[in-house]
Write an enzyme that holds these catalytic residues in place. Structure first.
Site, mmCIF file in Angstrom:
data_model
loop_
_atom_site.group_PDB
_atom_site.id
_atom_site.type_symbol
_atom_site.label_atom_id
_atom_site.label_comp_id
_atom_site.label_asym_id
_atom_site.label_seq_id
_atom_site.Cartn_x
_atom_site.Cartn_y
_atom_site.Cartn_z
ATOM 1 C CB ILE A 84 -0.970 0.016 1.217
ATOM 2 C CG1 ILE A 84 -1.840 1.289 1.191
ATOM 3 C CG2 ILE A 84 -0.246 -0.138 2.542
ATOM 4 C CD1 ILE A 84 -2.984 1.274 2.220
ATOM 5 C CB ALA A 85 2.558 3.312 -1.740
ATOM 6 C CD GLU A 118 5.445 -10.588 5.561
ATOM 7 O OE1 GLU A 118 5.872 -10.043 4.537
ATOM 8 O OE2 GLU A 118 5.152 -11.785 5.612
ATOM 9 C CG ASN A 123 6.565 2.222 7.379
ATOM 10 O OD1 ASN A 123 6.160 3.356 7.639
ATOM 11 N ND2 ASN A 123 6.325 1.622 6.221
ATOM 12 C CE1 TYR A 130 -1.320 -1.275 7.006
ATOM 13 C CE2 TYR A 130 0.925 -1.449 7.833
ATOM 14 C CZ TYR A 130 0.039 -1.366 6.774
ATOM 15 O OH TYR A 130 0.507 -1.393 5.483
HETATM 16 C C1 COA Z 1 1.962 4.613 5.371
HETATM 17 C C2 COA Z 1 1.228 5.444 4.345
HETATM 18 C C3 COA Z 1 0.544 4.507 3.332
HETATM 19 C C4 COA Z 1 0.142 6.273 5.076
HETATM 20 O O1 COA Z 1 -0.594 6.988 4.098
HETATM 21 P P1 COA Z 1 -1.408 8.310 4.447
HETATM 22 O O2 COA Z 1 -2.459 8.506 3.403
HETATM 23 O O3 COA Z 1 -0.478 9.427 4.689
HETATM 24 O O4 COA Z 1 -2.085 7.904 5.829
HETATM 25 P P2 COA Z 1 -3.471 8.463 6.397
HETATM 26 O O5 COA Z 1 -3.550 9.936 6.149
HETATM 27 O O6 COA Z 1 -4.590 7.631 5.902
HETATM 28 O O7 COA Z 1 -3.245 8.211 7.956
HETATM 29 C C5 COA Z 1 -4.199 7.556 8.772
HETATM 30 C C6 COA Z 1 -3.635 7.492 10.184
HETATM 31 O O8 COA Z 1 -2.415 6.734 10.186
HETATM 32 C C7 COA Z 1 -1.462 7.341 11.097
HETATM 33 N N1 COA Z 1 -0.366 7.974 10.351
HETATM 34 C C8 COA Z 1 -0.237 8.090 9.001
HETATM 35 N N2 COA Z 1 0.926 8.717 8.698
HETATM 36 C C9 COA Z 1 1.526 8.983 9.877
HETATM 37 C C10 COA Z 1 2.756 9.624 10.216
HETATM 38 N N3 COA Z 1 3.592 10.129 9.290
HETATM 39 N N4 COA Z 1 3.084 9.713 11.528
HETATM 40 C C11 COA Z 1 2.260 9.221 12.502
HETATM 41 N N5 COA Z 1 1.071 8.628 12.231
HETATM 42 C C12 COA Z 1 0.721 8.503 10.933
HETATM 43 C C13 COA Z 1 -2.252 8.416 11.824
HETATM 44 O O9 COA Z 1 -2.920 7.797 12.912
HETATM 45 C C14 COA Z 1 -3.242 8.833 10.751
HETATM 46 O O10 COA Z 1 -4.376 9.482 11.276
HETATM 47 P P3 COA Z 1 -4.282 11.075 11.632
HETATM 48 O O11 COA Z 1 -3.793 11.770 10.408
HETATM 49 O O12 COA Z 1 -5.707 11.418 12.004
HETATM 50 O O13 COA Z 1 -3.324 11.208 12.783
HETATM 51 C C15 COA Z 1 2.169 6.450 3.621
HETATM 52 O O14 COA Z 1 2.941 7.122 4.589
HETATM 53 C C16 COA Z 1 3.083 5.790 2.598
HETATM 54 O O15 COA Z 1 2.711 5.637 1.431
HETATM 55 N N6 COA Z 1 4.287 5.413 3.034
HETATM 56 C C17 COA Z 1 5.274 4.769 2.117
HETATM 57 C C18 COA Z 1 4.836 3.373 1.742
HETATM 58 C C19 COA Z 1 4.646 2.495 2.966
HETATM 59 O O16 COA Z 1 5.417 2.544 3.906
HETATM 60 N N7 COA Z 1 3.588 1.655 2.922
HETATM 61 C C20 COA Z 1 3.308 0.711 3.983
HETATM 62 C C21 COA Z 1 4.005 -0.584 3.728
HETATM 63 S S1 COA Z 1 3.712 -1.757 5.027
#
Ligand code: COA
Length: 169
Positions: A84-85, A118, A123, A130
């Site tokens: 997921i990204a 996983e 991260n 999650y």
């Molecule tokens: C992880 C990832 C998918 C999150 O995407 P995102 O759209 O920014 O996440 P969301 O806005 O839906 O976040 C939902 C909740 O997750 C948590 N969260 C997301 N990013 C966070 C951060 N940088 N720090 C702390 N909490 C975080 C928070 O609880 C957030 O809710 P809030 O904004 O009300 O605090 C994104 O950072 C990403 O693409 N990372 C690189 C790829 C990756 O690591 N994928 C996961 C592989 S296992």
């Protein structure tokens, strides 16, 4: 960007072959060990266990832009989050949360009762997200990632709770 950012309208749909260039660019922006194009082709065209989704921006005045993707494997009654990204410029707008909820609701309706994934130990953004769904750490694969020898944390969400997922959508 803070968590007070207003929610960006998005549309979630099944990934198709035409999405591959944008999906691969997003993958390369997001991971130190990106998947090769052949892996996405396999998931889309061969792997019958795979459900691939994308999220696009959905505003009337601009063309749709692909901002996120997820691949889920439906293995018997389990939804395994394969990847997921979200594009770096679009993070912290609940896009991953809405996309994961959508994919898990679809998996639930297809017979999944639990989920598994996983994630790299370091991260934090992904692990926090999650945990918001109720995933719990259930194990560790030591030195799992080839690029830096980082541990993988195994997390499960058992059972899938439809009401909770609908609230996270
Ligand atoms: C992880 C990832 C998918 C999150 O995407 P995102 O759209 O920014 O996440 P969301 O806005 O839906 O976040 C939902 C909740 O997750 C948590 N969260 C997301 N990013 C966070 C951060 N940088 N720090 C702390 N909490 C975080 C928070 O609880 C957030 O809710 P809030 O904004 O009300 O605090 C994104 O950072 C990403 O693409 N990372 C690189 C790829 C990756 O690591 N994928 C996961 C592989 S296992």
């Amino acid at each position: 960007m803070t968590s007070t950012q207003p929610t960006l309208p998005i549309q979630i749909r099944s990934m198709c072959r035409e999405d591959l260039p944008a999906v691969i660019a997003l993958d390369q922006h997001s991971f130190s060990l990106p998947w090769p194009e052949s892996s996405y082709k396999y998931e889309l065209e061969v792997n019958e266990l795979s459900r691939c989704w994308v999220a696009e921006t959905s505003t009337p005045d601009r063309p749709a832009t692909l901002v996120a993707m997820i691949v889920i494997w439906l293995i018997v009654d389990e939804a395994h989050v394969a990847t997921i990204a979200v594009h770096p410029e679009y993070r912290r707008q609940k896009i991953a949360q809405r996309l994961l909820a959508h994919a898990l609701i679809d998996a639930y309706h297809t017979g999944a009762v639990r989920s598994f994934l996983e994630v790299r130990r370091g991260n934090e953004p992904a692990i926090r997200m999650y945990e918001r769904f109720g995933y719990r750490e259930v194990g560790v694969r030591k030195k799992y990632y080839q690029d830096n020898g980082e541990d993988a944390v195994l997390m499960d969400l058992d059972p899938l709770d439809l009401k909770r997922l609908l609230n996270l959508q």
